[in-house]
Design a protein around this motif. Structure first.
Motif, PDB file in Angstrom:
ATOM      1  N   GLY A   1      -1.211  16.833  81.155  1.00 11.39           N
ATOM      2  CA  GLY A   1      -0.305  17.358  80.182  1.00 11.39           C
ATOM      3  C   GLY A   1       1.176  16.490  79.982  1.00 11.39           C
ATOM      4  O   GLY A   1       1.371  15.910  81.111  1.00 11.39           O
ATOM      5  N   TYR A   2       1.929  16.925  79.140  1.00 15.55           N
ATOM      6  CA  TYR A   2       3.259  16.509  79.232  1.00 15.55           C
ATOM      7  C   TYR A   2       4.168  17.598  78.761  1.00 15.55           C
ATOM      8  O   TYR A   2       3.851  18.553  78.305  1.00 15.55           O
ATOM      9  N   GLY A   3       5.546  17.234  78.840  1.00 16.64           N
ATOM     10  CA  GLY A   3       6.380  18.111  78.630  1.00 16.64           C
ATOM     11  C   GLY A   3       6.528  19.243  79.563  1.00 16.64           C
ATOM     12  O   GLY A   3       6.563  19.003  80.878  1.00 16.64           O
ATOM     13  N   ALA A   4       6.290  20.560  78.976  1.00 18.84           N
ATOM     14  CA  ALA A   4       6.339  21.855  79.887  1.00 18.84           C
ATOM     15  C   ALA A   4       5.221  21.818  81.127  1.00 18.84           C
ATOM     16  O   ALA A   4       4.978  22.446  81.989  1.00 18.84           O
ATOM     17  N   HIS A   5       3.984  20.968  80.542  1.00 19.93           N
ATOM     18  CA  HIS A   5       2.874  20.968  81.433  1.00 19.93           C
ATOM     19  C   HIS A   5       2.633  19.813  82.152  1.00 19.93           C
ATOM     20  O   HIS A   5       1.561  19.268  82.800  1.00 19.93           O
TER      21      HIS A   5
ATOM     22  N   GLY B   1     -13.013  17.496  80.585  1.00 21.99           N
ATOM     23  CA  GLY B   1     -13.804  18.575  81.254  1.00 21.99           C
ATOM     24  C   GLY B   1     -12.753  19.733  81.491  1.00 21.99           C
ATOM     25  O   GLY B   1     -13.063  21.033  81.242  1.00 21.99           O
ATOM     26  N   PRO B   2     -11.505  19.340  82.510  1.00 20.77           N
ATOM     27  CA  PRO B   2     -10.805  20.549  82.693  1.00 20.77           C
ATOM     28  C   PRO B   2     -10.175  21.142  81.656  1.00 20.77           C
ATOM     29  O   PRO B   2      -9.812  22.574  81.314  1.00 20.77           O
ATOM     30  N   ALA B   3      -9.889  20.467  80.487  1.00 20.16           N
ATOM     31  CA  ALA B   3      -8.883  21.021  79.307  1.00 20.16           C
ATOM     32  C   ALA B   3      -9.999  22.121  78.731  1.00 20.16           C
ATOM     33  O   ALA B   3      -9.405  22.973  78.014  1.00 20.16           O
ATOM     34  N   LEU B   4     -11.148  21.859  78.580  1.00 23.54           N
ATOM     35  CA  LEU B   4     -11.966  22.795  77.694  1.00 23.54           C
ATOM     36  C   LEU B   4     -11.897  24.145  78.449  1.00 23.54           C
ATOM     37  O   LEU B   4     -12.218  25.219  77.665  1.00 23.54           O
ATOM     38  N   PHE B   5     -11.529  24.194  79.844  1.00 25.37           N
ATOM     39  CA  PHE B   5     -11.686  25.377  80.656  1.00 25.37           C
ATOM     40  C   PHE B   5     -10.073  26.197  80.530  1.00 25.37           C
ATOM     41  O   PHE B   5     -10.057  27.526  80.398  1.00 25.37           O
ATOM     42  N   VAL B   6      -9.241  25.150  80.471  1.00 27.68           N
ATOM     43  CA  VAL B   6      -7.902  25.882  80.077  1.00 27.68           C
ATOM     44  C   VAL B   6      -7.617  26.185  78.961  1.00 27.68           C
ATOM     45  O   VAL B   6      -6.869  27.343  78.943  1.00 27.68           O
ATOM     46  N   GLY B   7      -8.035  25.578  77.894  1.00 27.68           N
ATOM     47  CA  GLY B   7      -7.812  25.744  76.593  1.00 27.68           C
ATOM     48  C   GLY B   7      -6.480  25.607  76.186  1.00 27.68           C
ATOM     49  O   GLY B   7      -5.527  25.218  76.809  1.00 27.68           O
ATOM     50  N   GLY B   8      -6.010  26.400  75.127  1.00 31.08           N
ATOM     51  CA  GLY B   8      -4.664  26.419  74.506  1.00 31.08           C
ATOM     52  C   GLY B   8      -3.949  24.824  74.567  1.00 31.08           C
ATOM     53  O   GLY B   8      -4.261  24.184  73.850  1.00 31.08           O
ATOM     54  N   TRP B   9      -3.152  25.089  75.585  1.00 30.26           N
ATOM     55  CA  TRP B   9      -1.924  23.751  75.549  1.00 30.26           C
ATOM     56  C   TRP B   9      -2.890  22.622  75.852  1.00 30.26           C
ATOM     57  O   TRP B   9      -2.770  21.521  75.361  1.00 30.26           O
ATOM     58  N   ALA B  10      -3.741  22.538  76.716  1.00 26.57           N
ATOM     59  CA  ALA B  10      -4.686  21.710  77.173  1.00 26.57           C
ATOM     60  C   ALA B  10      -5.438  20.902  76.109  1.00 26.57           C
ATOM     61  O   ALA B  10      -5.628  19.839  76.130  1.00 26.57           O
ATOM     62  N   ILE B  11      -5.862  22.020  75.045  1.00 24.17           N
ATOM     63  CA  ILE B  11      -6.794  21.356  74.091  1.00 24.17           C
ATOM     64  C   ILE B  11      -5.906  20.611  73.220  1.00 24.17           C
ATOM     65  O   ILE B  11      -5.937  19.781  72.589  1.00 24.17           O
ATOM     66  N   GLU B  12      -4.703  21.179  73.010  1.00 27.87           N
ATOM     67  CA  GLU B  12      -3.671  20.842  71.811  1.00 27.87           C
ATOM     68  C   GLU B  12      -3.077  19.424  72.241  1.00 27.87           C
ATOM     69  O   GLU B  12      -2.893  18.634  71.411  1.00 27.87           O
ATOM     70  N   GLN B  13      -3.008  19.197  73.486  1.00 24.02           N
ATOM     71  CA  GLN B  13      -2.563  17.993  74.135  1.00 24.02           C
ATOM     72  C   GLN B  13      -3.472  16.866  74.525  1.00 24.02           C
ATOM     73  O   GLN B  13      -3.161  15.644  74.795  1.00 24.02           O
ATOM     74  N   LEU B  14      -4.854  17.385  74.415  1.00 23.04           N
ATOM     75  CA  LEU B  14      -5.821  16.411  74.691  1.00 23.04           C
ATOM     76  C   LEU B  14      -5.947  15.164  74.084  1.00 23.04           C
ATOM     77  O   LEU B  14      -6.569  13.870  74.653  1.00 23.04           O
ATOM     78  N   TRP B  15      -5.613  15.186  72.775  1.00 26.52           N
ATOM     79  CA  TRP B  15      -5.872  13.829  71.906  1.00 26.52           C
ATOM     80  C   TRP B  15      -4.917  12.768  72.499  1.00 26.52           C
ATOM     81  O   TRP B  15      -5.364  11.727  72.365  1.00 26.52           O
ATOM     82  N   LEU B  16      -3.884  12.912  73.016  1.00 25.26           N
ATOM     83  CA  LEU B  16      -3.055  11.962  73.527  1.00 25.26           C
ATOM     84  C   LEU B  16      -3.609  11.174  74.873  1.00 25.26           C
ATOM     85  O   LEU B  16      -3.759  10.022  75.183  1.00 25.26           O
ATOM     86  N   PHE B  17      -4.789  12.104  75.689  1.00 27.31           N
ATOM     87  CA  PHE B  17      -5.412  11.829  76.813  1.00 27.31           C
ATOM     88  C   PHE B  17      -6.485  11.016  76.298  1.00 27.31           C
ATOM     89  O   PHE B  17      -7.487  10.524  77.133  1.00 27.31           O
ATOM     90  N   TRP B  18      -6.867  10.900  75.271  1.00 26.67           N
ATOM     91  CA  TRP B  18      -7.830   9.990  74.510  1.00 26.67           C
ATOM     92  C   TRP B  18      -7.276   8.837  74.038  1.00 26.67           C
ATOM     93  O   TRP B  18      -7.798   7.622  74.516  1.00 26.67           O
ATOM     94  N   LEU B  19      -6.395   9.056  73.378  1.00 26.06           N
ATOM     95  CA  LEU B  19      -5.646   7.838  72.463  1.00 26.06           C
ATOM     96  C   LEU B  19      -4.992   6.730  73.263  1.00 26.06           C
ATOM     97  O   LEU B  19      -5.463   5.614  73.508  1.00 26.06           O
ATOM     98  N   ALA B  20      -4.117   7.226  74.253  1.00 29.09           N
ATOM     99  CA  ALA B  20      -3.306   6.419  75.097  1.00 29.09           C
ATOM    100  C   ALA B  20      -4.269   5.583  75.976  1.00 29.09           C
ATOM    101  O   ALA B  20      -4.055   4.536  76.387  1.00 29.09           O
ATOM    102  N   PRO B  21      -5.313   6.262  76.848  1.00 29.14           N
ATOM    103  CA  PRO B  21      -6.147   5.403  77.693  1.00 29.14           C
ATOM    104  C   PRO B  21      -7.043   4.510  77.033  1.00 29.14           C
ATOM    105  O   PRO B  21      -7.009   3.428  77.579  1.00 29.14           O
TER     106      PRO B  21
END
Length: 258
Positions: free
Chosen positions: A123-127, A195-215
């Motif tokens: 995550g980024y920001g508060a996460h 994998g972890p984002a699917l279980f955390v849900g919420g903010w982790a899913i909302e920010q997941l796009w960055l951790f696909w695009l940037a890498p």
């Protein structure tokens, strides 16, 4: 001998499971364990060692990408056929999801466990572990993945002695995680993030796009950078060889004329 696609994607599934299960497991189960926790250094070593060990186990089967960004990077670098990228990525993501599922079952057996505490999500920001903003997280993930793929390309080049590549690659991932855990909890791997984002849900899913695009952007840049560097070096070597031959020819003609 090249393995069939089914064997290669099976190896990628197993390899990614191992990386996420042990790497994220070290963060979720062991990093903060009372006064004996392994901390950032232990987590970084866990990820690096999982990659190193699995590279020896499945490297000759699938190449041990176990990371969509690496598959895209090797494709951009001319080392991997584009037709195999999607099957590899699908296997990697499924392996990561299964690993997160098994890890969740284990972690939820402890009293007071809450998946909302983070569950090794990126995550980024508060996460962000260190409160780093979106821009810092994006630059970190692009730069770290670019250099990671650059190291992989170099370590697996034909001039490197066979069997040594997993060592610098595993060490490179360890160094990357040591430097970037405070920024994003370190992704450089979209499957590991999913994998972890699917279980955390919420903010982790909302920010997941960055951790696909940037890498993936970083991986492609790393592949192109190494490819361009090697191509340039090869062209320079050819020019030097031609210049050397010209000098020898000129010296020979001078001796004949004399």
């Amino acid at each position: 001998m090249k393995m069939s696609l089914s064997r290669r994607v099976g190896a990628e599934f197993i390899g990614t499971f191992w990386l996420v299960f042990v790497g994220c497991g070290s963060a979720v189960l062991a990093a903060g364990f009372s006064r004996l926790g392994i901390g950032f250094t232990g987590v970084a070593l866990a990820f690096g060692l999982t990659l190193l060990t699995m590279a020896y186990a499945i490297g000759r089967i699938s190449g041990c990408h176990i990371n969509p960004a690496v598959s895209f990077g090797l494709w951009a670098g001319g080392r991997f056929p584009g037709r195999d990228v999607v099957p590899y990525v699908m296997a990697q993501v499924l392996g990561a999801i299964l690993a997160a599922t098994v890890l969740y079952v284990i972690a939820s057996g402890a009293p007071g466990f809450s998946v909302h505490a983070g569950f090794a999500a990126n995550g980024y920001g508060a996460h962000s572990p260190g409160g780093y903003n979106f821009g810092a997280a994006a630059v970190c993930e692009v730069a770290m993945t670019m250099l990671f793929v650059f190291v992989i390309m170099g370590a697996t080049d034909e001039w490197v002695p066979a069997g040594l590549a997993p060592i610098p690659i595993g060490l490179a991932l360890t160094l990357i995680i040591l430097a970037s855990i405070p920024v994003t909890n370190t992704s450089v791997n979209p499957a590991r993030s999913t994998g972890p984002a699917l279980f955390v849900g919420g903010w982790a899913i909302e920010q997941l796009w960055l951790f696909w695009l940037a890498p993936i952007v970083g991986g492609v840049l790393g592949g192109l950078l190494y490819r361009g560097l090697v191509s340039g070096a090869a062209a320079e070597a050819i020019q030097l060889a031609e210049a050397d031959r010209s000098l020898k020819r000129a010296a020979y003609e001078m001796r004949r004329a004399g």
